[in-house]
Design a protein around this motif. Structure first.
Motif, mmCIF file in Angstrom:
data_model
loop_
_atom_site.group_PDB
_atom_site.id
_atom_site.type_symbol
_atom_site.label_atom_id
_atom_site.label_comp_id
_atom_site.label_asym_id
_atom_site.label_seq_id
_atom_site.Cartn_x
_atom_site.Cartn_y
_atom_site.Cartn_z
ATOM 1 N N VAL A 226 0.849 -1.187 0.000
ATOM 2 C CA VAL A 226 0.000 0.000 0.000
ATOM 3 C C VAL A 226 0.884 1.236 0.000
ATOM 4 N N VAL A 227 0.564 2.201 -0.856
ATOM 5 C CA VAL A 227 1.237 3.492 -0.811
ATOM 6 C C VAL A 227 0.212 4.550 -0.416
ATOM 7 N N ILE A 228 0.519 5.291 0.637
ATOM 8 C CA ILE A 228 -0.374 6.374 1.055
ATOM 9 C C ILE A 228 0.349 7.691 0.820
ATOM 10 N N ASN A 229 -0.263 8.541 0.020
ATOM 11 C CA ASN A 229 0.350 9.780 -0.433
ATOM 12 C C ASN A 229 -0.148 10.917 0.453
ATOM 13 N N VAL A 230 0.748 11.637 1.102
ATOM 14 C CA VAL A 230 0.328 12.674 2.051
ATOM 15 C C VAL A 230 0.955 14.021 1.698
ATOM 16 N N PRO A 231 0.479 14.659 0.626
ATOM 17 C CA PRO A 231 1.037 15.958 0.256
ATOM 18 C C PRO A 231 0.565 17.044 1.201
ATOM 19 N N ILE A 232 1.320 18.142 1.225
ATOM 20 C CA ILE A 232 0.794 19.346 1.838
ATOM 21 C C ILE A 232 0.382 20.240 0.678
ATOM 22 N N ALA A 233 -0.743 20.935 0.825
ATOM 23 C CA ALA A 233 -1.234 21.784 -0.258
ATOM 24 C C ALA A 233 -0.466 23.092 -0.231
ATOM 25 N N LYS A 234 0.280 23.370 -1.315
ATOM 26 C CA LYS A 234 1.072 24.604 -1.318
ATOM 27 C C LYS A 234 1.308 25.102 -2.736
ATOM 28 N N HIS A 235 1.722 26.346 -2.787
ATOM 29 C CA HIS A 235 1.965 27.029 -4.055
ATOM 30 C C HIS A 235 3.193 26.473 -4.771
ATOM 31 N N HIS A 236 3.137 26.503 -6.098
ATOM 32 C CA HIS A 236 4.295 26.140 -6.918
ATOM 33 C C HIS A 236 4.177 26.924 -8.206
ATOM 34 N N SER A 237 5.274 27.554 -8.638
ATOM 35 C CA SER A 237 5.120 28.512 -9.730
ATOM 36 C C SER A 237 4.926 27.863 -11.094
ATOM 37 N N LEU A 238 5.326 26.647 -11.285
ATOM 38 C CA LEU A 238 5.081 26.012 -12.582
ATOM 39 C C LEU A 238 3.804 25.172 -12.552
ATOM 40 N N ALA A 239 3.679 24.323 -11.551
ATOM 41 C CA ALA A 239 2.498 23.470 -11.456
ATOM 42 C C ALA A 239 1.303 24.239 -10.887
ATOM 43 N N ARG A 240 1.543 25.445 -10.425
ATOM 44 C CA ARG A 240 0.597 26.314 -9.719
ATOM 45 C C ARG A 240 0.403 25.839 -8.284
ATOM 46 N N LEU A 241 0.095 24.540 -8.129
ATOM 47 C CA LEU A 241 -0.027 24.013 -6.768
ATOM 48 C C LEU A 241 0.712 22.681 -6.680
ATOM 49 N N THR A 242 1.300 22.436 -5.527
ATOM 50 C CA THR A 242 1.835 21.107 -5.242
ATOM 51 C C THR A 242 0.778 20.369 -4.450
ATOM 52 N N LEU A 243 0.239 19.311 -5.078
ATOM 53 C CA LEU A 243 -0.789 18.510 -4.397
ATOM 54 C C LEU A 243 -0.372 17.040 -4.526
ATOM 55 N N GLY A 244 -1.345 16.154 -4.563
ATOM 56 C CA GLY A 244 -1.035 14.726 -4.527
ATOM 57 C C GLY A 244 -0.142 14.251 -5.664
#
Lengths: 525, 345
Positions: free
Chosen positions: B214-232
């Motif tokens: 099992v892989v559980i992905n736990v991103p923090i929601a934050k700004h990123h200038s190319l992707a706009r947001l860093t999410l999952g």
């Protein structure tokens, strides 16, 4: 040596030699242990202990920088030890000396050439040259100090190549399914303590390893060739030993069996001189004491100045080396290092006006730097800055969360700044090469430099720009722009720049304005 | 000492004394600021460990039982969003709403939890790295569900993994919860084919992520200038070795990577979100505390919902569009069954 005498070479029949060998082994192991943990949480003031014990480093630093670093007072321990017991540092403690003892290549000696007694003067000449240059502000000759040779050789020579070897072996073995688990276990033992957890790049490893190898190979011509003829630290301690308290003496019972002459690793026991020895050469190894079958060799307190030898430095040598130092420094100083070397980036917080005088070329900061951003300068800092640390961002960045180099510097040439202050030190000036940068030339999206900029207020801003594609289509792109007032030149952007070869964003030396105010103000702006 | 003369003795004394005086002179002439020796003795400074301990407000067994009925075995919501409580409670309620961790983790499973610990110089308050208590609670839930082994890993771009685990505060909470930190071993990045990929056909992926049950992905929601947001989906950049390459065609390559890694559960930490200067942050004024956790087995859905926290549409993010095209999940929030839970007050 007669076979029946060889039998006497047993542990307890040679108490002094055995004790010395034990202490030598412990000292070398301590040196290696401190070297290994220099890239861990262990305080830098502990891991640089051996370097601070070196009186030549402390003296040259004092003369060249004209400032006394309190931490360097540790060297007085060695000075006191020498005034009491002569060059016992060389025979009992010096890690390089122990390595030379452990690799006795002189036993395989083939040729007939043996250096004459006059060769012993070379080390004094080197010492005088080093000290006179230091008086004139030059520390470059410390590259010949034994502890800097060893530390630098291990840090940027032996250890990186060991890492490459282990990594290659691990990678090869890891392909076999049966070996995966053991390989991982070994890897977990080695990293991150002994070898780096991330692959690092170190340049000129061959050069620095070769220097060590050459010193070992010189043993082919004479036992402890380096210590006898070349070592400037040995020369300094040797001069002090001329007045040391404890000295070797021959009692009347001597029958001229020559056993002591044969045993002496420094070759300083002269049959022609009634088996007397030069306390400036004697490393107090006590082989002769254990070897003397009649107990005619003793080490007793002596209150006098030992007579001068032919190879000891005289007025002429002093004048010649003084002249050479003056000439040498004048030649070196014809060039303004900063103007001539735009990439000579100093470690964070270093004083550009004083650094090449202060730095003792030991390489301890290069060992402590977890990203291998600090490398020995080859051409970046000219002759004056030869083998001083230079920050090469393309090979490694200055980690925003690290201040290890300043903590590990034995003479505070890199100031031991708390992390928050180190984070404000301006290392260089960053410029984008618009002829190489992807959003400028290929109309391709790339924001890596902005993304990785560690500053709370990013020193790289993205500007929206219209790019005309070859098809005539207009595309809106983000292009990076450096905000010089914020940038500290840590080099993270240059390190991570995805352009192959030379990065499209580079850190340039910005002259003596750097970091002097301990902040972001720069005179050149 | 038979040959000793008075002159030699005096000479010897003079030299010894001058050496002693010279030495002590040197020792005393130095600048005596406390700066000198004192500071060399300081240990290498590291970002200060968070001292503010967030009070644990994990729901009791009865609370958990009360939360469960809303999650019927066959009618699990697509997405669960919990708001307004302590991080542990937010995680616990969101996962319970999806049917509990038992739905994703079976007895004896080898679980990899992938938070965002991208640099080694920020504490969690700056919202550059995943909230340590969120990660800790996920580890606890996995172990409660019977997992055999729970390992937490990320491959940071600033500093090495072990220093980032430490400085982010994640290590402390994971160890307290009974999990393990996986130090990044470069040997484990293995060249992997991505059969469904449209662009990123091959990539060096961390082996344990591929081998885990099992892989559980736990991103923090934050700004990123190319992707706009860093999410999952963007968070999965931390399981591959060559990241700069990804930036060329980021959206599609992230979707390709997602198709191979395929996390069973994505839990977006939006306790604190970083509005500007991502992904590294560093100013508290850029951080907004909104005490929200989003959980979904559908990574595209989780990212889609999280994008709305920043006032964006899911389709504003290129990787969500690419993920939709590849059929990796849903992005239409209107047609999803979303369970919203108010945890606090």
């Amino acid at each position: 040596m007669a076979p029946d005498l060889k039998k006497r070479r047993r542990l307890f029949s040679r108490p002094w030699t055995s004790l010395r060998k034990l202490i030598q082994a412990l000292a070398l192991l301590s040196f290696l242990a401190l070297f290994v943990v220099a890239r861990s949480e262990t305080p830098g003031s502990t891991t640089n202990l051996f370097l601070r014990l070196d009186p030549l480093l402390a003296l040259v630093n004092l003369l060249a920088s004209r400032a006394f670093v309190a931490g360097a007072a540790v060297a007085l321990i060695t000075v006191a030890l020498t005034f009491l017991t002569g060059r016992s540092w060389c025979g009992w403690l010096c890690p390089l000396g122990t390595i030379l003892d452990w690799i006795p290549l002189h036993r395989w000696k083939k040729g007939k050439w043996t250096p004459g007694e006059g060769w012993r003067g070379v080390k004094y000449a080197l010492l005088l040259l080093t000290l006179f240059a230091a008086l004139l502000g030059g520390s470059t000759l410390l590259i010949f100090n034994p502890l800097t040779i060893l530390t630098r050789g291990l840090a940027v020579g032996v250890w990186p190549s060991l890492d490459k070897l282990v990594t290659a072996a691990e990678t090869a073995l890891y392909r076999l399914p049966a070996l995966r688990a053991p390989v991982l276990e070994i890897d977990a033992l080695l990293r991150p303590l002994i070898l780096p957890p991330t692959p690092l790049t170190t340049r000129a490893s061959a050069l620095f390893t070769s220097l060590l190898i050459v010193i070992v190979l010189l043993n082919l011509f004479a036992e402890r060739f380096w210590c006898r003829y070349l070592c400037p630290l040995g020369a300094l301690l040797g001069l002090m030993s001329k007045v040391a308290l404890l000295r070797r003496r021959i009692e009347p019972g001597c029958v001229s069996c020559k056993l002591c002459t044969d045993a002496c690793p420094m070759g300083t026991i002269q049959p022609a001189d009634d088996y007397a020895s030069d306390p400036g050469e004697c490393t107090m190894c006590l082989e002769c004491l254990d070897d003397c079958p009649l107990g005619a060799t003793t080490f007793t307190p002596v209150f006098s100045v030992d007579p001068s030898r032919a190879y000891d430095p005289g007025r002429r040598q002093v004048l010649v080396t003084l002249g050479a130092a003056l000439g040498g420094m004048a030649l070196i100083r014809t060039v303004d290092t900063e103007l001539n070397h735009p990439y000579g980036l100093l470690p964070p917080g270093a004083d550009a006006d004083e650094f090449y005088s202060q730095c003792v070329r030991c390489g301890q900061c290069m060992r402590a730097c977890p990203t291998a951003a600090l490398q020995p300068a080859l051409t970046e800092a000219g002759i004056e800055g030869f083998w001083t640390p230079v920050l090469i961002p393309r090979l490694g960045y200055c980690d925003y969360g690290c201040n290890a180099c300043g903590q590990s510097c034995p003479v505070e040439a890199i100031p031991p700044l708390p992390l928050v202050l180190k984070q404000e030190q301006v290392i260089g000036r960053v410029e984008i090469d618009q002829d190489r940068c992807l959003p400028w030339i290929e109309e391709q999206e790339c924001i890596v430099c902005e993304e990785v900029c560690p500053l709370p207020e990013k020193a790289i801003e993205l500007e929206l720009a219209e790019a005309r594609l070859p098809t005539g289509e207009i595309r809106i792109l983000q292009r990076p722009v450096v905000i010089h007032d914020l940038c500290i030149g840590c080099g993270m952007c240059e390190y991570k720049c995805p352009v192959s070869g030379e990065a499209a964003i580079r850190v340039y030396s910005h002259g003596s304005g750097r970091g002097k105010q301990g902040g972001r103000g720069r005179r050149h702006d | 000492m038979e040959n000793k003369t008075r002159r030699a003795f005096l000479q010897w004394i003079a030299i010894q004394m001058s050496a002693v005086f010279g030495g002590s002179l040197l020792a005393s002439c130095g600048k005596q600021e406390p700066h000198s020796l004192q500071t060399t003795a300081l240990p290498i400074a590291k970002p200060i460990q968070p001292t503010e301990v967030e009070p644990t407000d994990a729901p009791t067994q009865t609370e958990q039982a009360a939360a469960e009925p809303s999650a019927t075995p066959n009618g699990h919501p697509h997405l669960a969003v919990s708001r307004g409580g302590e991080p542990e409670a937010l995680v616990r309620h969101a996962v319970a709403a999806l049917g509990g961790m038992m739905r994703f983790v079976s007895t004896g499973d080898d679980v990899i939890v992938k938070p965002n610990a991208c640099v080694d110089y920020r504490t969690y308050e700056y919202a550059a790295t995943t909230n340590p208590w969120v990660v800790g609670e996920i580890v606890r839930l996995c172990l409660e569900a019977g997992a055999g082994r729970v390992r937490v890993m990320d491959f940071p771009f600033g500093g090495d993994s072990e220093s980032a685990y430490w400085s982010s505060g994640i290590q402390e909470q994971v160890l307290a919860a009974g999990g393990e930190m996986e130090p990044i071993r470069f040997l484990k990045f293995v060249e992997t084919e991505i059969p469904d990929a449209l662009d990123l056909k091959k990539c060096q992926i961390y082996e344990d992520v591929l081998l885990a049950d099992v892989v559980i992905n736990v991103p923090i929601a934050k700004h990123h200038s190319l992707a706009r947001l860093t999410l999952g989906m963007k968070n999965l950049m931390g399981v591959i070795r060559d990241r700069p390459y990804m930036h060329g065609n980021l959206g599609q390559r992230l979707a390709d990577l997602t198709s191979r890694v395929h996390p069973a559960l994505t839990i977006v930490d939006a306790v604190r979100i970083l509005q500007r200067s991502g992904p590294t942050g560093g100013r508290l004024s850029d951080v907004q505390k909104i005490d929200t956790v989003i959980a979904s087995p559908d990574i595209v859905a989780a990212d889609s919902y999280a994008s709305t926290l920043f006032g964006l549409q899911p389709t504003d993010l290129s990787y969500i569009v690419s993920g939709l095209n590849m059929g990796l999940g849903q992005a239409d929030l209107a047609t999803m069954k979303i369970e919203e839970i108010a945890v606090g007050a």
